[in-house]
Design a protein around this motif. Structure first.
Motif, PDB file in Angstrom:
ATOM      1  N   VAL A 187     -92.721  35.546  -2.103  1.00  0.00           N
ATOM      2  CA  VAL A 187     -91.520  36.317  -1.798  1.00  0.00           C
ATOM      3  C   VAL A 187     -90.354  35.319  -1.837  1.00  0.00           C
ATOM      4  O   VAL A 187     -90.358  34.308  -1.135  1.00  0.00           O
ATOM      5  N   GLY A 188     -89.361  35.604  -2.676  1.00  0.00           N
ATOM      6  CA  GLY A 188     -88.261  34.653  -2.764  1.00  0.00           C
ATOM      7  C   GLY A 188     -87.398  34.878  -3.997  1.00  0.00           C
ATOM      8  O   GLY A 188     -87.716  35.735  -4.821  1.00  0.00           O
ATOM      9  N   GLU A 189     -86.316  34.117  -4.153  1.00  0.00           N
ATOM     10  CA  GLU A 189     -85.892  33.196  -3.145  1.00  0.00           C
ATOM     11  C   GLU A 189     -84.993  33.918  -2.148  1.00  0.00           C
ATOM     12  O   GLU A 189     -84.104  34.660  -2.526  1.00  0.00           O
ATOM     13  N   ILE A 190     -85.250  33.695  -0.882  1.00  0.00           N
ATOM     14  CA  ILE A 190     -84.562  34.393   0.196  1.00  0.00           C
ATOM     15  C   ILE A 190     -84.013  33.365   1.181  1.00  0.00           C
ATOM     16  O   ILE A 190     -84.462  32.223   1.201  1.00  0.00           O
ATOM     17  N   GLY A 191     -83.024  33.782   1.975  1.00  0.00           N
ATOM     18  CA  GLY A 191     -82.478  32.848   2.953  1.00  0.00           C
ATOM     19  C   GLY A 191     -81.018  33.110   3.234  1.00  0.00           C
ATOM     20  O   GLY A 191     -80.593  34.257   3.371  1.00  0.00           O
ATOM     21  N   PHE A 192     -80.233  32.034   3.279  1.00  0.00           N
ATOM     22  CA  PHE A 192     -78.823  32.126   3.647  1.00  0.00           C
ATOM     23  C   PHE A 192     -77.907  31.671   2.521  1.00  0.00           C
ATOM     24  O   PHE A 192     -78.251  30.786   1.732  1.00  0.00           O
ATOM     25  N   ASP A 193     -76.714  32.296   2.492  1.00  0.00           N
ATOM     26  CA  ASP A 193     -75.623  31.864   1.632  1.00  0.00           C
ATOM     27  C   ASP A 193     -74.408  31.565   2.500  1.00  0.00           C
ATOM     28  O   ASP A 193     -74.023  30.427   2.679  1.00  0.00           O
ATOM     29  N   ASP A 194     -73.837  32.608   3.105  1.00  0.00           N
ATOM     30  CA  ASP A 194     -72.693  32.436   4.008  1.00  0.00           C
ATOM     31  C   ASP A 194     -73.082  32.513   5.480  1.00  0.00           C
ATOM     32  O   ASP A 194     -72.203  32.586   6.349  1.00  0.00           O
ATOM     33  N   MET A 195     -74.362  32.569   5.765  1.00  0.00           N
ATOM     34  CA  MET A 195     -74.857  32.616   7.145  1.00  0.00           C
ATOM     35  C   MET A 195     -74.375  33.867   7.874  1.00  0.00           C
ATOM     36  O   MET A 195     -73.974  33.833   9.036  1.00  0.00           O
ATOM     37  N   THR A 196     -74.414  35.015   7.211  1.00  0.00           N
ATOM     38  CA  THR A 196     -73.964  36.256   7.822  1.00  0.00           C
ATOM     39  C   THR A 196     -75.106  36.955   8.555  1.00  0.00           C
ATOM     40  O   THR A 196     -76.285  36.647   8.362  1.00  0.00           O
ATOM     41  N   ALA A 197     -74.720  37.945   9.378  1.00  0.00           N
ATOM     42  CA  ALA A 197     -75.719  38.720  10.120  1.00  0.00           C
ATOM     43  C   ALA A 197     -76.611  39.508   9.165  1.00  0.00           C
ATOM     44  O   ALA A 197     -77.820  39.645   9.409  1.00  0.00           O
ATOM     45  N   LEU A 198     -76.032  40.037   8.080  1.00  0.00           N
ATOM     46  CA  LEU A 198     -76.837  40.792   7.125  1.00  0.00           C
ATOM     47  C   LEU A 198     -77.816  39.883   6.388  1.00  0.00           C
ATOM     48  O   LEU A 198     -78.959  40.274   6.115  1.00  0.00           O
ATOM     49  N   GLU A 199     -77.389  38.678   6.049  1.00  0.00           N
ATOM     50  CA  GLU A 199     -78.314  37.747   5.423  1.00  0.00           C
ATOM     51  C   GLU A 199     -79.506  37.462   6.332  1.00  0.00           C
ATOM     52  O   GLU A 199     -80.657  37.431   5.885  1.00  0.00           O
ATOM     53  N   GLU A 200     -79.227  37.290   7.617  1.00  0.00           N
ATOM     54  CA  GLU A 200     -80.326  37.056   8.558  1.00  0.00           C
ATOM     55  C   GLU A 200     -81.223  38.287   8.690  1.00  0.00           C
ATOM     56  O   GLU A 200     -82.458  38.164   8.746  1.00  0.00           O
ATOM     57  N   LYS A 201     -80.618  39.455   8.707  1.00  0.00           N
ATOM     58  CA  LYS A 201     -81.408  40.686   8.813  1.00  0.00           C
ATOM     59  C   LYS A 201     -82.425  40.794   7.677  1.00  0.00           C
ATOM     60  O   LYS A 201     -83.617  41.057   7.916  1.00  0.00           O
ATOM     61  N   ASN A 233     -99.357  39.045   2.283  1.00  0.00           N
ATOM     62  CA  ASN A 233    -100.097  37.772   2.272  1.00  0.00           C
ATOM     63  C   ASN A 233     -99.673  36.874   1.122  1.00  0.00           C
ATOM     64  O   ASN A 233    -100.498  36.361   0.357  1.00  0.00           O
ATOM     65  N   LEU A 234     -98.360  36.659   1.015  1.00  0.00           N
ATOM     66  CA  LEU A 234     -97.819  35.769  -0.015  1.00  0.00           C
ATOM     67  C   LEU A 234     -97.019  34.639   0.623  1.00  0.00           C
ATOM     68  O   LEU A 234     -96.434  34.813   1.703  1.00  0.00           O
ATOM     69  N   PRO A 235     -96.968  33.483  -0.040  1.00  0.00           N
ATOM     70  CA  PRO A 235     -96.061  32.420   0.411  1.00  0.00           C
ATOM     71  C   PRO A 235     -94.602  32.870   0.324  1.00  0.00           C
ATOM     72  O   PRO A 235     -94.292  33.924  -0.241  1.00  0.00           O
ATOM     73  N   VAL A 236     -93.722  32.027   0.864  1.00  0.00           N
ATOM     74  CA  VAL A 236     -92.291  32.321   0.907  1.00  0.00           C
ATOM     75  C   VAL A 236     -91.520  31.167   0.277  1.00  0.00           C
ATOM     76  O   VAL A 236     -91.825  29.995   0.525  1.00  0.00           O
ATOM     77  N   LEU A 237     -90.522  31.506  -0.543  1.00  0.00           N
ATOM     78  CA  LEU A 237     -89.608  30.519  -1.110  1.00  0.00           C
ATOM     79  C   LEU A 237     -88.236  30.721  -0.476  1.00  0.00           C
ATOM     80  O   LEU A 237     -87.632  31.793  -0.615  1.00  0.00           O
ATOM     81  N   ILE A 238     -87.749  29.681   0.224  1.00  0.00           N
ATOM     82  CA  ILE A 238     -86.487  29.770   0.952  1.00  0.00           C
ATOM     83  C   ILE A 238     -85.367  29.082   0.174  1.00  0.00           C
ATOM     84  O   ILE A 238     -85.487  27.911  -0.236  1.00  0.00           O
ATOM     85  N   HIS A 239     -84.269  29.817  -0.016  1.00  0.00           N
ATOM     86  CA  HIS A 239     -83.035  29.271  -0.571  1.00  0.00           C
ATOM     87  C   HIS A 239     -82.182  28.775   0.591  1.00  0.00           C
ATOM     88  O   HIS A 239     -81.859  29.539   1.498  1.00  0.00           O
ATOM     89  N   THR A 240     -81.814  27.508   0.563  1.00  0.00           N
ATOM     90  CA  THR A 240     -80.913  26.991   1.597  1.00  0.00           C
ATOM     91  C   THR A 240     -79.493  26.968   1.053  1.00  0.00           C
ATOM     92  O   THR A 240     -79.272  26.773  -0.145  1.00  0.00           O
TER      93      THR A 240
END
Length: 304
Positions: free
Chosen positions: A104-118, A131-138
């Motif tokens: 699942v990805g790439e997911i994470g934050f861009d502007d650090m908004t509440a919707l991004e966190e949701k 049951n999949l790994p996660v790819l995080i975008h910083t």
């Protein structure tokens, strides 16, 4: 030496790039779903894009001898369109179940908004369900804050760090990401972010354990040969070959094989290239071009 580029947006690249990557030893790639440069306006555009990742792009890569995998996710920029994001979340499970989807990805934050966190939290729960790994975008801005906050949230959702690749690291974030037990991936861009020489120094300082090199090559100024170039520079600068193999091949294999969809045998014993093959009636060739047709029996003789 063979290489894996576990983060490259080849939808934005040309067939020349595929040919150059194959010649440089890139055997397999992972294409994360991401932002296309401008906001999408309806869920159908996401549906078609996800379909191309699991369909045509896999075919196109194979025509040049490269095994293509992908990740599926709602990117952080477009998570800020809540109405559209809700629709994307509805179709995501259909694509996460497809063959060759490794995270699942790439997911994470861009502007650090509440919707991004949701939507980060919702997609973390979805990753647990399938049951999949996660790819995080910083984020490119507030890198340290966004990286640490992402890890805090992952830990709140009780996802083991060995199932998570934190990408776009730099010298400021690397140590904490490794300390917490995550895979630490580094994007090698020309003239910005982590360059080849800085990456060599990171590997010399921290060693090869859980460090992954990728290109994130896309529609901007980027280099689809960043992984083999970095690997070769490591060798020139005295980094042991086994460390190069870990950071430019084996660590990505270990991280994403946890999906059950990323197997080395897929590219070590591939089907021969036959550019006469069509995908829904389409060829990678244009009028008058001679197709490449490999002889499987000849390949087997060479291997023996």
């Amino acid at each position: 030496m063979k290489f894996i580029d576990p983060h490259i947006h080849v939808t934005s690249r040309t067939t020349d790039d595929y040919e150059a990557m194959a010649a440089a030893g890139v055997a397999a790639i992972i294409e994360p779903a991401f932002w296309l440069g401008q906001p999408r306006t309806n869920v159908g555009s996401f549906q078609d894009y996800f379909s191309s990742l699991v369909g045509f792009e896999k075919f196109r890569a194979a025509q040049f001898g490269i095994r293509h995998y992908c990740t599926i996710g709602l990117n952080s920029k477009e998570a800020n369109n809540e109405a559209l994001a809700e629709q994307v979340m509805e179709i995501m499970p259909l694509f996460l179940a497809k063959e060759n989807v490794v995270a699942v990805g790439e997911i994470g934050f861009d502007d650090m908004t509440a919707l991004e966190e949701k939507y980060l939290r919702l997609q973390l729960e979805m990753a647990k369900e399938v049951n999949l790994p996660v790819l995080i975008h910083t984020p490119h801005r507030n890198k340290k804050q966004g990286t640490y906050r992402s890890m805090d949230i992952i830990e709140e959702h009780e996802i083991p760090p060995h199932l998570v690749v934190i990408d776009h690291n730099n010298e400021e974030t690397c140590e904490e990401v490794l300390r917490r037990g995550y895979w630490a991936a580094f994007t090698i861009y020309p003239k910005t972010k982590m360059g080849n020489e800085r990456m060599v120094e990171v590997v010399k300082k921290y060693g090869p354990e859980r460090i992954i090199v990728d290109s994130s090559a896309d529609w901007g100024v980027s280099d689809p040969l960043a992984v083999p170039k970095t690997g070769n520079l490591m060798l020139e600068r005295g980094v042991p070959q086994e460390h190069v193999e870990l950071t430019c091949y084996k660590n990505a294999l270990a991280a994403y094989s946890q999906s059950g969809q990323f197997e080395e045998s897929d590219w070590l014993d591939p089907e021969p290239i036959d550019q006469r093959t069509l995908f829904e009636g389409n060829s990678v060739l244009r009028g008058g071009q001679a197709p490449r047709v490999d002889d499987k029996q000849e390949d087997d003789r060479i291997i023996q």
